[in-house]
Motif scaffolding. Structure first.
Motif, PDB file in Angstrom:
ATOM      1  N   LEU A 176      -4.188 -41.866 -75.625  1.00 26.38           N
ATOM      2  CA  LEU A 176      -5.181 -42.165 -76.650  1.00 26.38           C
ATOM      3  C   LEU A 176      -6.453 -41.344 -76.421  1.00 26.38           C
ATOM      4  O   LEU A 176      -6.659 -40.781 -75.350  1.00 26.38           O
ATOM      5  N   GLU A 217     -10.727 -44.652 -78.008  1.00 30.32           N
ATOM      6  CA  GLU A 217      -9.737 -45.724 -78.148  1.00 30.32           C
ATOM      7  C   GLU A 217      -9.478 -46.404 -76.810  1.00 30.32           C
ATOM      8  O   GLU A 217      -9.277 -47.629 -76.746  1.00 30.32           O
ATOM      9  N   GLN A 218      -9.481 -45.630 -75.729  1.00 31.03           N
ATOM     10  CA  GLN A 218      -9.324 -46.222 -74.397  1.00 31.03           C
ATOM     11  C   GLN A 218     -10.448 -47.210 -74.120  1.00 31.03           C
ATOM     12  O   GLN A 218     -10.213 -48.312 -73.610  1.00 31.03           O
TER      13      GLN A 218
END
Length: 405
Positions: free
Chosen positions: A269, A273-274
């Protein structure tokens, strides 16, 4: 002064925050902060730093004491806290620190150095203002083009347990009551939460906090919190750019996710997003981060080819522990450990690196990459391995590359 700011001022003058002795905090060393970005100061004038929202001043007092070459300014709306901080600075003989009563919503009354502040530190402040975006925008206007801000904001997901307690307090003791009348019932509820909401988490023992801490945490008259999505928009709206987290390990998939399959999926990702997953998966009550202007950027890591010509310094956020044994007319070094900020201490197993860490533990001035290479080679490292060790020390944040002055 707007009504919200007035109510916040009244609360903090009644319960002046924070308490405690001067204490150097992460994200407050000026050379280290400026080393995170590409642009360097254009002249050799002394660094100018601002703490926006100093309260009683424990953080900035420590920073000014340990960095006498830096000119510090500190501002707050709390006249009680400012009076105490000013007296404390005078008693310590600090001539590189001045305090100012300034409303962040207007930002009048603060003297801005020519070209702007090199560093602005703002921890636990913007989320208590009437308009956090206006506050950040105002600070961005007085930041130097090469400058950085070290900021702490409340994290929405990491404070869910606390917000449930606050809801309980508001039901039991309505917010219209005086703060002094709400402390006792609030403590009772916080104590009850020890075996439920607060069991084995960040908020454990909240009921034991002194009044000023308890009021700031549980009875604050104005508070906003942020998630990662909102934070990114908040930073962008101010014409600023995210540089890094103050403690990257808190947000690191590699450091916090044990399952290799899940770790691989998350690493596929984007970093954004992480971070969104990490804030939901782990309890992170504070978002502590570094930002710079859009015209600046995160610094590119030092390459092996540039090591010899670069200058280095020991990270001031690293502490060392040397274990020694005294023998008959001799002394033996048993182990050398280092600790970066709040991370776990690391005992270095590599004998060459251990020897270098021992030397670094005594180093309090800049040194050249060429000198470090030579020392590593003298301790038995090949040139290629010496480069690897230096890169390892940089990645582990034991050393850093300050901008030349």
């Amino acid at each position: 002064m707007d009504p919200v700011t007035q109510s916040v001022q009244q609360m903090y003058e009644q319960y002046p925050y924070p308490s405690g002795l001067p204490n150097m905090t992460a994200g407050f060393d000026i050379r280290l902060l400026l080393s995170y970005v590409e642009q360097s100061p254009k002249d050799s004038r002394p660094y100018h730093a601002l703490e926006a929202g100093c309260g009683r001043g424990p953080a900035v007092l420590a920073a000014a004491t340990l960095q006498p070459e830096v000119t510090f300014s500190a501002m707050d709306i709390n006249t009680v806290g400012l009076k105490e901080a000013t007296l404390n600075a005078e008693q310590r003989g600090l001539n590189n620190l001045t305090f100012h009563q300034v409303d962040l919503m207007a930002l009048t009354g603060i003297t801005v150095p020519e070209g702007g502040f090199d560093v602005i530190h703002c921890a636990g402040v913007l989320h208590h203002t009437a308009d956090p975006q206006l506050g950040l925008n105002n600070l961005a206007e007085i930041l130097a083009p090469h400058g950085v801000m070290s900021i702490m904001l409340y994290g929405t997901y990491g404070r869910q347990a606390l917000y449930r307690l606050i809801d309980c307090i508001d039901i039991l003791s309505p917010i219209q009551a005086q703060i002094s009348e709400r402390i006792a019932p609030g403590r009772l509820l916080a104590e009850a939460a020890e075996d439920s909401l607060f069991k084995d988490n960040y908020w454990s023992s909240t009921y034991l906090n002194p009044d000023v801490e308890f009021v700031d945490t549980c009875l604050n008259v104005k508070e906003t919190s942020f998630d990662v999505t909102g934070l990114w928009q908040f930073i962008e709206n101010a014409g600023m750019k995210f540089v890094r987290w103050v403690e990257p390990d808190v947000w690191s998939v590699d450091k916090r996710i044990k399952n290799p399959e899940l770790r691989a999926r998350l690493k596929a990702l984007s970093e954004f997003e992480q971070y969104k997953i990490m804030e939901r998966l782990f309890e992170i009550p504070k978002l502590e981060f570094i930002i710079c202007k859009n015209t600046n950027q995160q610094r590119v890591p030092t390459t092996a080819a540039a090591v010899e010509a670069s200058g280095f310094a020991v990270n001031p956020e690293v502490s060392f522990q040397v274990t020694k044994r005294n023998l008959n007319n001799a002394q033996r070094i048993e182990s050398v450990a280092y600790k970066v900020r709040g991370r776990e201490a690391v005992i270095e197993a590599d004998p060459i690196l251990g020897s270098i860490l021992l030397l670094l533990s005594e180093q309090n001035s800049h040194f050249s990459g060429a000198d470090m290479l030579n020392v590593l080679i003298q301790h038995g490292a090949s040139r290629d391995y010496a480069y690897e060790l230096i890169d390892s020390l940089l990645q582990k944040e034991v050393i850093f590359v300050p901008h030349c002055r």
